[in-house]
Design an enzyme around this catalytic site. Structure first.
Site, PDB file in Angstrom:
ATOM      1  N   HIS A 180     -53.152  -5.181   6.381  1.00 20.28           N
ATOM      2  CA  HIS A 180     -52.375  -4.843   7.572  1.00 20.28           C
ATOM      3  C   HIS A 180     -51.159  -4.025   7.148  1.00 20.28           C
ATOM      4  CE1 HIS A 180     -53.834  -7.937  10.765  1.00 20.28           C
ATOM      5  NE2 HIS A 180     -54.844  -7.474  10.044  1.00 20.28           N
TER       6      HIS A 180
ATOM      7  N   TYR B 288     -46.135 -11.203  17.211  1.00 17.73           N
ATOM      8  CA  TYR B 288     -45.131 -12.276  17.285  1.00 17.73           C
ATOM      9  C   TYR B 288     -44.400 -12.102  18.613  1.00 17.73           C
ATOM     10  CZ  TYR B 288     -45.723 -13.036  12.234  1.00 17.73           C
ATOM     11  OH  TYR B 288     -46.231 -13.323  10.973  1.00 17.73           O
TER      12      TYR B 288
ATOM     13  N   PRO C 269     -43.347 -21.593   9.511  1.00 17.10           N
ATOM     14  CA  PRO C 269     -44.453 -20.651   9.261  1.00 17.10           C
ATOM     15  C   PRO C 269     -44.247 -19.256   9.867  1.00 17.10           C
ATOM     16  CG  PRO C 269     -45.050 -22.228  10.943  1.00 17.10           C
ATOM     17  CD  PRO C 269     -43.718 -22.665  10.413  1.00 17.10           C
TER      18      PRO C 269
ATOM     19  N   LYS D 129     -44.479 -17.462   4.822  1.00 19.50           N
ATOM     20  CA  LYS D 129     -43.960 -17.445   3.454  1.00 19.50           C
ATOM     21  C   LYS D 129     -44.300 -18.688   2.638  1.00 19.50           C
ATOM     22  CE  LYS D 129     -42.338 -13.430   3.717  1.00 19.50           C
ATOM     23  NZ  LYS D 129     -43.238 -12.442   3.094  1.00 19.50           N
TER      24      LYS D 129
ATOM     25  N   TYR E 111     -40.984  -9.088   4.960  1.00 20.30           N
ATOM     26  CA  TYR E 111     -42.280  -9.576   5.421  1.00 20.30           C
ATOM     27  C   TYR E 111     -43.380  -9.300   4.382  1.00 20.30           C
ATOM     28  CZ  TYR E 111     -45.949 -10.924   8.694  1.00 20.30           C
ATOM     29  OH  TYR E 111     -47.005 -11.578   9.304  1.00 20.30           O
TER      30      TYR E 111
HETATM   31  C1  PHB Z   1     -51.851 -17.581  10.677  1.00 19.69           C
HETATM   32  O1  PHB Z   1     -52.717 -16.668  10.779  1.00 19.69           O
HETATM   33  O2  PHB Z   1     -52.148 -18.790  10.655  1.00 19.69           O
HETATM   34  C2  PHB Z   1     -50.404 -17.179  10.591  1.00 19.69           C
HETATM   35  C3  PHB Z   1     -50.090 -15.837  10.458  1.00 19.69           C
HETATM   36  C4  PHB Z   1     -48.767 -15.462  10.371  1.00 19.69           C
HETATM   37  C5  PHB Z   1     -47.771 -16.427  10.441  1.00 19.69           C
HETATM   38  C6  PHB Z   1     -48.096 -17.777  10.573  1.00 19.69           C
HETATM   39  C7  PHB Z   1     -49.418 -18.156  10.653  1.00 19.69           C
HETATM   40  O3  PHB Z   1     -46.469 -16.039  10.384  1.00 19.69           O
END
Ligand code: PHB
Ligand code: APR
Length: 389
Positions: free
Chosen positions: A72, A200, A292, A296, A384
């Site tokens: 990505h 997000y 989460p 990280k 990130y």
């Molecule tokens: C996930 O795909 O479970 C996931 C992806 C990004 C995050 C947290 C969880 O920041």
């Protein structure tokens, strides 16, 4: 039984360290409380930094992740009906790889088994003895018999609820913690992701995240109350709430289906210092936890493994203790930077129960600033995709 490095915990940290040590002819034994099947049924985040990918390649497990993972080059942020993209390649020289943590663990187990790794499952009553001496031991029970594993060093890779951190006397250790007043309700569904990149979402109703494992397996989260239980949320209620929290155009595209996994995770920031006591070295979730939001957890465990692996190689190959002596300092320097980013991104994107209208307006202003300011986007992108080791 004797080994050079006793590793407590057969999750990603312990397995990655064990496999890396094997590539340098350094012997280890992994002691795991659960069964392998239990470890592999855990659903965790799936965004890998380049640093972790490089370690997987060095450990000889980089082939499948590059074949089946999804690179990505950016991620999407939404607030209300607005949405914008943070372009990683515009600000950094690397993407992230979307690949389930479970698959990382699966690849590592396969490699350890293929190289006759010594993995002991369903151990109990693990006790680290003499960590502050030159001859530490790990005592444990397996198949009803008490065993002693003599070793040179102990790697505490046993997660937040493990025994390793608690082995360091409280008088020698300091914990730092922030508990967030909400959780994440997560759903896994055999549906195509709503978007090919992650979204997000900050909405008046709370945070949401649209993620994926592959083109036919989606992972979604919505911020929920701490007293919520998965059984309080029907699939329909989850999908309806998710639609309310993402931009209308995305909500209209959302393909829903039965949840094949539904769980709630609390959010916490946690660090313990130091990450070393004598010949015991804490690694991964045993030493720190992040919310989460910034994905990280695994990636910070990976940098710990890098520093510890480097220190162990130095002592065994060059009789140089510098890497081990500076492990805690080096690991914590990066840990705190990822703690900060994870805290910042969580604070930016979630609705806090006691948030005032002013604070909500400030939140939206910061998101708008991120949308319009290249320097802010560069800072977010660099954090990130992963800060350097
Ligand atoms: C996930 O795909 O479970 C996931 C992806 C990004 C995050 C947290 C969880 O920041
Ligand atoms: N003895 C042996 N094994 C133990 C003990 C114990 N006393 N306590 C815990 N374990 C095992 C757990 O069963 C688990 O398999 O240690 C392992 C720790 O693995 P994780 O909790 O996954 O921690 P880590 O390997 O550091 O990986 C960090 O995993 O939990 C996620 O979000 C976290 O992504 C991060 C990553």
């Amino acid at each position: 039984m004797r080994t050079q490095v006793a590793i407590i915990g057969g999750g990603p940290s312990g397995l990655l360290l064990s496999q890396l040590l094997h590539t340098r002819g350094i012997d280890s034994v992994v002691l795991e409380r659960q069964t392998k099947a239990y470890v592999l049924q855990r659903i965790r985040a799936g965004v890998l930094e380049q640093g972790l990918l490089d370690l997987m390649t060095e450990a000889g497990v980089g082939e499948r992740v590059y074949r089946e993972g999804f690179a990505h080059d950016g991620t999407l942020l939404s607030y209300g009906d607005e949405m914008f993209r943070i372009d990683f390649t515009e600000h950094t020289d690397k993407p992230v790889m979307v690949y389930g943590q479970t698959e990382v663990t699966r690849d590592l187990y396969k490699a350890r088994e293929a190289t006759d790794g010594r993995l002991v499952f369903q151990v109990s009553d693990v006790e680290i003895v003499g960590a502050d001496t030159d001859s530490p031991e790990v005592q444990y029970t397996v198949d009803g018999a008490r065993q002693t594993l003599a070793c040179d060093y102990v790697a505490g890779c046993d997660g937040f609820h493990g025994v390793s951190r608690k082995t360091i006397p409280e008088t020698l250790r300091k914990d730092y913690e922030k508990v967030y007043p909400f959780g994440w309700l997560g759903v896994l569904s055999r549906t195509p992701p709503v978007h090919h990149e992650l979204i997000y979402a900050n909405s008046e109703r709370g945070f949401a995240l649209c993620s994926m494992r592959n083109e036919a397996l989606s992972r979604y989260y919505i911020q929920c109350r701490l007293d919520d239980r998965p059984e309080d949320w029907s699939d329909q209620a989850f999908w309806d709430e998710l639609r309310r929290r993402i931009p209308g155009e995305q909500a209209a595209r959302l393909v829903t289906g039965p949840s094949i996994e539904k769980s709630i995770a609390p959010l916490r920031s946690f660090v313990t210092e130091p990450m070393r006591w004598g010949r015991l070295f804490l690694c991964g979730d045993a030493a720190h936890i992040v919310p989460p939001t910034g994905a990280k957890g695994l990636n910070t465990a990976a940098s710990d493994v890098h520093y510890l692996y480097t220190g162990l190689r130095q002592i065994y190959e060059e009789s140089d203790a510098e890497g081990l002596d500076r492990y805690s300092e080096r690991a914590l320097a990066r840990v705190w930077k990822t703690e900060r980013f994870s805290w910042w991104f969580s604070t930016l994107m979630h609705r806090f129960p006691d948030q005032t209208e002013f604070e909500y307006k400030i939140q939206l202003a910061e998101i708008e600033f991120l949308r319009t300011n290249k320097a802010a986007q560069a800072a977010m992108a660099q954090n990130y995709v992963g800060l350097p080791y």
